[in-house]
Write an enzyme that holds these catalytic residues in place. Structure first.
Site, PDB file in Angstrom:
ATOM      1  N   HIS A   1      19.156   0.507  -1.035  1.00 38.09           N
ATOM      2  CA  HIS A   1      17.748   0.867  -0.850  1.00 38.09           C
ATOM      3  C   HIS A   1      16.927  -0.359  -0.455  1.00 38.09           C
ATOM      4  CE1 HIS A   1      14.079   3.256  -1.514  1.00 38.09           C
ATOM      5  NE2 HIS A   1      13.563   2.109  -1.922  1.00 38.09           N
TER       6      HIS A   1
ATOM      7  N   MET B   1      -9.503   1.148  13.886  1.00 41.22           N
ATOM      8  CA  MET B   1      -8.697   1.159  15.106  1.00 41.22           C
ATOM      9  C   MET B   1      -9.043  -0.038  15.986  1.00 41.22           C
ATOM     10  SD  MET B   1      -6.232   3.094  16.170  1.00 41.22           S
ATOM     11  CE  MET B   1      -6.505   4.761  15.587  1.00 41.22           C
TER      12      MET B   1
ATOM     13  N   CYS C   1       0.820  -1.207   0.000  1.00 43.95           N
ATOM     14  CA  CYS C   1       0.000   0.000   0.000  1.00 43.95           C
ATOM     15  C   CYS C   1       0.858   1.264   0.000  1.00 43.95           C
ATOM     16  CB  CYS C   1      -0.948   0.002   1.200  1.00 43.95           C
ATOM     17  SG  CYS C   1      -0.104  -0.100   2.792  1.00 43.95           S
TER      18      CYS C   1
ATOM     19  N   GLU D   1       8.721  -0.814  11.300  1.00 42.81           N
ATOM     20  CA  GLU D   1       7.557  -1.704  11.312  1.00 42.81           C
ATOM     21  C   GLU D   1       7.939  -3.062  10.713  1.00 42.81           C
ATOM     22  OE1 GLU D   1       5.638  -2.733   8.564  1.00 42.81           O
ATOM     23  OE2 GLU D   1       6.349  -1.480   6.919  1.00 42.81           O
TER      24      GLU D   1
ATOM     25  N   GLN E   1       5.920  -5.444   9.262  1.00 44.58           N
ATOM     26  CA  GLN E   1       5.146  -6.001   8.154  1.00 44.58           C
ATOM     27  C   GLN E   1       5.919  -6.009   6.843  1.00 44.58           C
ATOM     28  OE1 GLN E   1       1.531  -3.855   7.316  1.00 44.58           O
ATOM     29  NE2 GLN E   1       0.626  -5.518   6.141  1.00 44.58           N
TER      30      GLN E   1
ATOM     31  N   GLN F   1       6.504  -8.716   3.474  1.00 42.87           N
ATOM     32  CA  GLN F   1       6.173  -8.310   2.111  1.00 42.87           C
ATOM     33  C   GLN F   1       7.367  -8.494   1.172  1.00 42.87           C
ATOM     34  OE1 GLN F   1       4.877  -4.415   3.311  1.00 42.87           O
ATOM     35  NE2 GLN F   1       2.709  -4.975   3.243  1.00 42.87           N
TER      36      GLN F   1
ATOM     37  N   SER G   1      10.190   2.852   5.846  1.00 44.50           N
ATOM     38  CA  SER G   1       8.749   2.680   6.048  1.00 44.50           C
ATOM     39  C   SER G   1       8.090   3.960   6.546  1.00 44.50           C
ATOM     40  CB  SER G   1       8.490   1.562   7.069  1.00 44.50           C
ATOM     41  OG  SER G   1       8.935   0.323   6.578  1.00 44.50           O
TER      42      SER G   1
ATOM     43  N   GLY H   1     -14.517  -0.199  13.964  1.00 39.37           N
ATOM     44  CA  GLY H   1     -13.800   0.377  12.829  1.00 39.37           C
ATOM     45  C   GLY H   1     -12.364  -0.108  12.734  1.00 39.37           C
TER      46      GLY H   1
END
Length: 392
Positions: A86, A180, A47, A101, A103, A107, A96, A178
């Protein structure tokens, strides 16, 4: 050292979300088609970024992204060691949106898996991504770059753990269904909580979220009932007024901890004055997040040192890789020459004579590897092949 890697891409640093959406390559359709066009490449599409890593010319990769409606000023292009650096920074979490992070490491691993699936990798890319994954693991295990909560939802969990030490056996209520609330429950999942109670104005949404996490769903009218059962309440509902007031809390023999991460707030501040209620709000959590982000920033030099070490290891591997290719090419040239000279000899004689002729030149190649590590990859127009007998 002329390392023929390239990177063409865009990220949250160079392009707004609507541009990143156009560039994103879904793994089912767009990615296989892109890899067929690119030939040999690994595509990291999340994303927050779409990056194409390959060997040789970046022309096709750039054209592919431009064809998806990305303007040239949104793109960055890096080659050689800078492309490798990079990739390592990305895997380590230094590039990030939220530093450190975890995640992104998964990926990066998924990008390599998909490139393998569609037979789009080759040795330099394989080694680069394997090294990046190993580096990302080291960065998180040997430094504090991933330590501490840096999202409000995770900070809420950290606070709950600080209060209780262990959430096993507790009943945790979530007010709201929602993003959060979902994030908090995702972080909560591994903590051994006995019961999860989801309260929302729309019961259907509460039920959909509760089912994902093995919880119970309630409408807003059941909130007082939930408050009697809960040990911890995390409030994140979208509401213009307070949903929890002092009069809503029953008398309790044990304390109730309340964490209000909604804006506007869901819990009347007066609740915090009750003898058995302990209330924390968004400002409390943000102070935790800011402290942890500052601590992570202090770990950056340590991670960068690991990155430079990993680059050195990769270049050492690359030097050996090029020497192997050059040696293989020398042996092949020697063998062809021997076959031409002695067409009647048997294959064993050809191999022995070819090995004898190539041997001194192979030794010279190995001895002078570093001096001749410029230029395109071997074999091909390889300067290492200048070390061959005139007869070859």
């Amino acid at each position: 050292m002329a390392l023929p890697l390239y990177l063409v891409g865009l990220s949250h640093k160079t392009a707004p979300v609507e541009v990143r959406e156009r560039a994103a390559l879904d793994p089912a359709v767009a990615l296989p088609a892109a890899l067929r066009t690119l030939g040999r490449a690994v595509v990291l599409s999340t994303c927050n970024r779409t990056e194409i890593y390959g060997v040789g010319s970046p022309k096709e990769a750039k054209a592919l992204l431009l064809a998806r409606g990305v303007e040239a000023h949104h793109l960055y292009q890096k080659e050689g060691i800078e492309a490798l650096r990079h990739l390592f920074r990305v895997a380590a979490g230094l590039d990030s949106l939220v530093m450190g992070e975890a995640q992104i490491l998964g990926q990066v691993r998924e990008a390599l898996f998909l490139a393998r699936k569609y037979e789009a990798t080759e040795s330099l890319l394989e080694k680069a991504f394997q090294s990046a994954i190993a580096l990302g693991k080291r960065a998180r295990s040997e430094t504090g770059i991933g330590a501490g909560a840096v999202s409000v939802a995770y900070a809420a969990l950290d606070l709950a753990l600080a209060v209780y030490g262990d959430l096993t056996g507790l009943a945790v209520a979530v007010l709201g269904a929602g993003e959060m609330a979902e994030l908090f429950l995702t972080h909560l999942k591994a903590q051994g909580v006995d019961r999860v109670l989801v309260v929302n104005r729309t019961v259907e949404r509460a039920r959909a979220l509760a089912e994902r996490f093995g919880g119970e769903a309630y409408g807003l009218l059941a909130l007082p009932q939930v408050l009697r059962q809960a040990d911890l309440l995390v409030a994140s509902a979208a509401s213009p007024h307070y949903l929890v007031r002092p009069e809503d809390l029953p008398r309790r023999s044990k304390p109730l901890f309340l964490i209000d991460i909604a804006l506007p707030r869901n819990i009347d501040p007066r609740v915090g004055r009750l003898p058995q209620a302990y209330l924390y709000n968004l400002d409390d959590l943000k102070r935790v997040v800011e402290k942890n982000l500052k601590a992570r920033q202090g770990e950056v030099p340590k991670v960068e040192a690991l990155i430079e070490g990993a680059i050195g290891d990769y270049l050492e591997w690359y030097a050996g890789h090029r020497v192997r290719e050059a040696i293989r090419a020398l042996k092949g040239l020697a063998y062809k020459e021997v076959v031409r000279e002695y067409p009647e000899a048997d294959p064993l004689t050809w191999h022995k004579e070819a090995g004898r002729r190539a041997h001194p030149w192979i030794l010279a190649v190995k001895a002078r590897t570093q001096e001749f590590l410029q230029g395109p990859p071997c074999p091909g127009e390889c300067p290492l092949l200048a070390f061959r007998p005139p007869r070859l």
